[in-house]
Every structure is written in structure tokens, then in C-alpha cells.
Design a protein around this motif. Structure first.
Motif, mmCIF file in Angstrom:
data_model
loop_
_atom_site.group_PDB
_atom_site.id
_atom_site.type_symbol
_atom_site.label_atom_id
_atom_site.label_comp_id
_atom_site.label_asym_id
_atom_site.label_seq_id
_atom_site.Cartn_x
_atom_site.Cartn_y
_atom_site.Cartn_z
ATOM 1 N N TYR A 35 0.849 -1.182 0.000
ATOM 2 C CA TYR A 35 0.000 0.000 0.000
ATOM 3 C C TYR A 35 0.890 1.240 0.000
ATOM 4 C CZ TYR A 35 -4.071 -2.846 1.199
ATOM 5 O OH TYR A 35 -5.086 -3.769 1.173
ATOM 6 N N LEU A 43 -4.578 5.823 2.052
ATOM 7 C CA LEU A 43 -4.004 4.505 1.781
ATOM 8 C C LEU A 43 -4.536 3.979 0.461
ATOM 9 C CD1 LEU A 43 -4.207 3.138 5.340
ATOM 10 C CD2 LEU A 43 -2.293 2.574 3.857
ATOM 11 N N GLU A 48 -1.072 -7.206 -4.751
ATOM 12 C CA GLU A 48 -1.109 -8.325 -3.809
ATOM 13 C C GLU A 48 -0.499 -9.545 -4.474
ATOM 14 O OE1 GLU A 48 -4.710 -10.326 -3.297
ATOM 15 O OE2 GLU A 48 -3.839 -11.726 -1.859
ATOM 16 N N ARG A 55 -1.981 -11.426 -7.684
ATOM 17 C CA ARG A 55 -3.412 -11.723 -7.769
ATOM 18 C C ARG A 55 -4.255 -10.489 -8.030
ATOM 19 N NH1 ARG A 55 -6.356 -15.042 -4.499
ATOM 20 N NH2 ARG A 55 -6.538 -13.306 -3.063
ATOM 21 N N ASN A 56 -3.831 -9.389 -7.495
ATOM 22 C CA ASN A 56 -4.587 -8.155 -7.681
ATOM 23 C C ASN A 56 -3.611 -7.011 -7.886
ATOM 24 O OD1 ASN A 56 -7.470 -8.844 -7.222
ATOM 25 N ND2 ASN A 56 -6.701 -9.495 -5.228
ATOM 26 N N ALA A 97 -4.909 -16.478 1.502
ATOM 27 C CA ALA A 97 -5.365 -15.483 0.544
ATOM 28 C C ALA A 97 -6.686 -14.862 0.958
ATOM 29 C CB ALA A 97 -5.509 -16.109 -0.833
ATOM 30 N N ASP A 98 -7.396 -15.502 1.873
ATOM 31 C CA ASP A 98 -8.725 -15.040 2.244
ATOM 32 C C ASP A 98 -8.647 -13.969 3.318
ATOM 33 O OD1 ASP A 98 -11.632 -16.560 3.841
ATOM 34 O OD2 ASP A 98 -11.358 -14.662 2.777
ATOM 35 N N THR A 99 -8.345 -12.744 2.900
ATOM 36 C CA THR A 99 -8.211 -11.671 3.874
ATOM 37 C C THR A 99 -9.561 -11.214 4.406
ATOM 38 O OG1 THR A 99 -8.173 -10.082 2.078
ATOM 39 C CG2 THR A 99 -6.040 -10.807 2.952
ATOM 40 N N THR A 100 -10.650 -11.692 3.807
ATOM 41 C CA THR A 100 -11.954 -11.305 4.348
ATOM 42 C C THR A 100 -12.137 -11.878 5.743
ATOM 43 O OG1 THR A 100 -12.995 -13.213 3.321
ATOM 44 C CG2 THR A 100 -13.054 -11.154 2.097
ATOM 45 N N SER B 32 -16.737 -8.035 5.037
ATOM 46 C CA SER B 32 -15.951 -8.142 6.258
ATOM 47 C C SER B 32 -15.460 -6.733 6.562
ATOM 48 C CB SER B 32 -14.768 -9.084 6.071
ATOM 49 O OG SER B 32 -15.211 -10.405 5.930
ATOM 50 N N PHE B 34 -13.132 -4.108 9.202
ATOM 51 C CA PHE B 34 -12.009 -4.062 10.118
ATOM 52 C C PHE B 34 -11.803 -2.627 10.599
ATOM 53 C CE2 PHE B 34 -10.296 -8.179 8.643
ATOM 54 C CZ PHE B 34 -10.854 -8.275 7.391
ATOM 55 N N SER B 94 -13.879 -5.225 3.174
ATOM 56 C CA SER B 94 -13.398 -6.210 2.200
ATOM 57 C C SER B 94 -14.553 -7.136 1.874
ATOM 58 C CB SER B 94 -12.244 -7.008 2.795
ATOM 59 O OG SER B 94 -11.813 -8.015 1.916
ATOM 60 N N ASP B 95 -14.674 -7.525 0.629
ATOM 61 C CA ASP B 95 -15.699 -8.521 0.347
ATOM 62 C C ASP B 95 -15.083 -9.712 -0.375
ATOM 63 O OD1 ASP B 95 -16.909 -6.512 -2.278
ATOM 64 O OD2 ASP B 95 -16.163 -8.535 -2.595
ATOM 65 N N ILE B 96 -15.747 -10.821 -0.216
ATOM 66 C CA ILE B 96 -15.167 -12.092 -0.664
ATOM 67 C C ILE B 96 -15.091 -12.164 -2.184
ATOM 68 C CG2 ILE B 96 -17.326 -13.416 -0.820
ATOM 69 C CD1 ILE B 96 -15.760 -15.643 0.721
ATOM 70 N N ASN B 98 -13.741 -10.006 -4.358
ATOM 71 C CA ASN B 98 -12.471 -9.645 -4.984
ATOM 72 C C ASN B 98 -11.308 -9.572 -4.008
ATOM 73 O OD1 ASN B 98 -12.842 -7.255 -3.585
ATOM 74 N ND2 ASN B 98 -13.587 -6.127 -5.354
ATOM 75 N N ASN B 99 -11.550 -9.852 -2.750
ATOM 76 C CA ASN B 99 -10.468 -9.924 -1.764
ATOM 77 C C ASN B 99 -9.674 -8.637 -1.655
ATOM 78 O OD1 ASN B 99 -9.526 -11.771 0.162
ATOM 79 N ND2 ASN B 99 -7.642 -12.055 -0.988
ATOM 80 N N ASP B 100 -10.226 -7.531 -2.129
ATOM 81 C CA ASP B 100 -9.536 -6.251 -2.091
ATOM 82 C C ASP B 100 -10.003 -5.479 -0.872
ATOM 83 O OD1 ASP B 100 -9.635 -3.309 -4.244
ATOM 84 O OD2 ASP B 100 -8.297 -3.848 -2.613
ATOM 85 N N MET B 101 -9.084 -4.985 -0.088
ATOM 86 C CA MET B 101 -9.443 -4.226 1.102
ATOM 87 C C MET B 101 -9.450 -2.741 0.748
ATOM 88 S SD MET B 101 -7.282 -6.290 3.995
ATOM 89 C CE MET B 101 -8.151 -5.592 5.383
ATOM 90 N N PHE B 103 -9.718 1.068 2.180
ATOM 91 C CA PHE B 103 -9.522 1.837 3.404
ATOM 92 C C PHE B 103 -10.307 3.137 3.370
ATOM 93 C CE2 PHE B 103 -5.987 -0.095 5.786
ATOM 94 C CZ PHE B 103 -5.659 -1.110 4.908
#
Lengths: 115, 113
Positions: A35, A43, A48, A55-56, A97-100, B32, B34, B94-96, B98-101, B103
Motif C-alpha cells: 500500500y 491509503l 497483492e 493476484r490483484n 489469501a482469504d483476507t476477508t 468483512s 475491520f 473487504s468482500d469475498i 475480490n479480496n480487495d481491502m 480503506f
């Protein structure tokens, strides 16, 4: 257990140069994200990696690139530096990989100043 | 795509008084959520997370947050502020899919003695 380690902590570069930043994730973590943090933009997600594969990718120019090694350590590279690249660059790692479900653990960052 | 809005860029409280940092989110899927805290010249530390379990989530250092789907909110609270709570706080979604957080812009918390 060691946290996420970023090196160097501080860096001063001249416009037009290139720079490589390093990130060592928590042992066992396989996902690494980068980031950029600036006062004006906040941010912003760069990219990633998981198991050496990108992946992203965020919305940054091609001057920003990265890679991940087989030991999960990651590097990001910025070529042809511009004044606007001055920022705190944060690396974050996650077990999977599941950061959710897991979120990230962040390093202390590398503060890059471009003069 | 998901997004998050932190409603206050700066909150100032007196030591010993309650803290409320507001966050609204937008997500097409079950999100999700945080909260992270960043002290000066430090990286981000995870305070707490909501991942579709209990809607009231307790985190570290006495912080907690409540997920309210009807209000699309995830406000962070603490009953009594401490001087060491002074920092920047980030709400993240974050949502499942695209796994992108994503901020939020951050809320700077100041604690007065």
C-alpha cells in the motif's frame, strides 16, 4: 514471533532514479500486499501477491512493479521516480489469501522521500 | 465495488470520556469489516474485525464496534479514552468477491488531558 519486516525504514532518492523496497512477511504467511500512504490520497492499494503470483493490482502506473519469492518475501520497485512518489509504503501479510476472514498484519513501512 | 466512508476526519475527546469514531460502508456482498489503528511513524495494527459472526465485536485496548446492516455502519467505540489512544484510525471493508481491502480516509483521534 517476528512481525512483518520492511527495509529500509527511510530512503531519500532523486527524481529519475529507481528504488527497491523489501518486505519479509510473518513466517508462514503466503499473502503479501503493498500500500502507498500519502496525506492527500490516504491509503491506496498497489498490488497483492500469493504464492509468487500477482493476484490483484491497484490503479498505479507501470513504473510500480513487484514480485514475490518462493520464501514469500516480496519486493516492490519504482522506476523513474517522481516527486509525487514520496510516501510511506506499507507492506502487509496474511496467512492465507482469504483476507476477508483474516485481515492483514502490517509492517512499519518504508518512508520514501524523492527530492 | 465496496467502499467505506469515515464521517469525521478529526475527533477530539478528553481523557476518561467516551470515544465514537463513525464509519459507513458500501458493499454488494456480505462484507468483512475491520478497524486498524496507526500511531505516528508506525504501521497499522488490527484493532478488531467483523466477519459475519457476532454483530458486536470486541477488540484490543477496550475498543469495540457494532455491525448494523440496516444502517450500513460499523462505528468504533470505547467507554473511556486514554492518552495512548491518540492515533489515526482506519475503517476497512473487504468482500469475498475480490479480496480487495478498501480503506477509509482515516479519523485522527486527539485525547486531551
Amino acid at each position: 514471533k517476528a512481525g512483518v519486516t520492511q527495509t529500509p525504514r527511510y530512503l531519500i532518492k532523486t527524481r529519475g532514479q529507481q528504488v527497491t523496497l523489501s518486505c519479509s512477511p510473518i513466517s508462514g504467511h503466503r499473502s503479501v500486499s503493498w500500500y502507498q500512504q500519502t496525506p492527500g490520497q490516504g491509503l491506496q492499494f498497489l498490488f497483492e501477491y500469493f504464492s509468487e503470483t500477482q493476484r490483484n493490482k491497484g490503479n498505479f502506473p507501470g513504473r510500480f512493479s513487484g514480485r514475490q519469492f518462493s520464501n514469500s518475501r516480496s519486493e516492490m520497485n519504482v522506476s523513474t521516480l517522481e516527486l509525487g512518489d514520496s510516501a510511506l509504503y506499507l507492506c502487509a501479510s496474511s496467512l492465507v489469501a482469504d483476507t476477508t476472514n483474516y485481515g492483514y498484519t502490517f509492517g512499519s513501512g518504508t518512508r520514501l522521500t524523492v527530492v | 465495488a465496496q467502499s467505506v466512508t469515515q464521517l469525521d476526519s478529526h475527533v477530539s475527546v478528553s481523557e476518561g470520556t467516551p470515544v465514537l469514531l463513525r464509519c459507513n460502508y458500501s458493499s454488494s456482498y456480505s462484507p468483512s469489516l475491520f478497524w486498524y489503528v496507526q500511531h505516528p511513524n508506525k504501521g497499522l495494527q488490527l484493532l478488531l474485525k467483523y466477519t459475519s459472526a457476532a454483530t458486536l465485536v470486541k477488540g484490543i485496548n477496550g475498543f469495540e464496534a457494532e455491525f448494523k446492516k440496516s444502517e450500513t455502519s460499523f462505528h468504533l467505540t470505547k467507554p473511556s479514552a486514554h492518552m495512548s489512544d491518540a492515533a489515526e484510525y482506519f475503517c476497512v471493508v473487504s468482500d469475498i468477491n475480490n479480496n480487495d481491502m478498501r480503506f477509509g480516509a482515516g479519523t485522527r483521534l486527539t485525547v486531551k488531558p
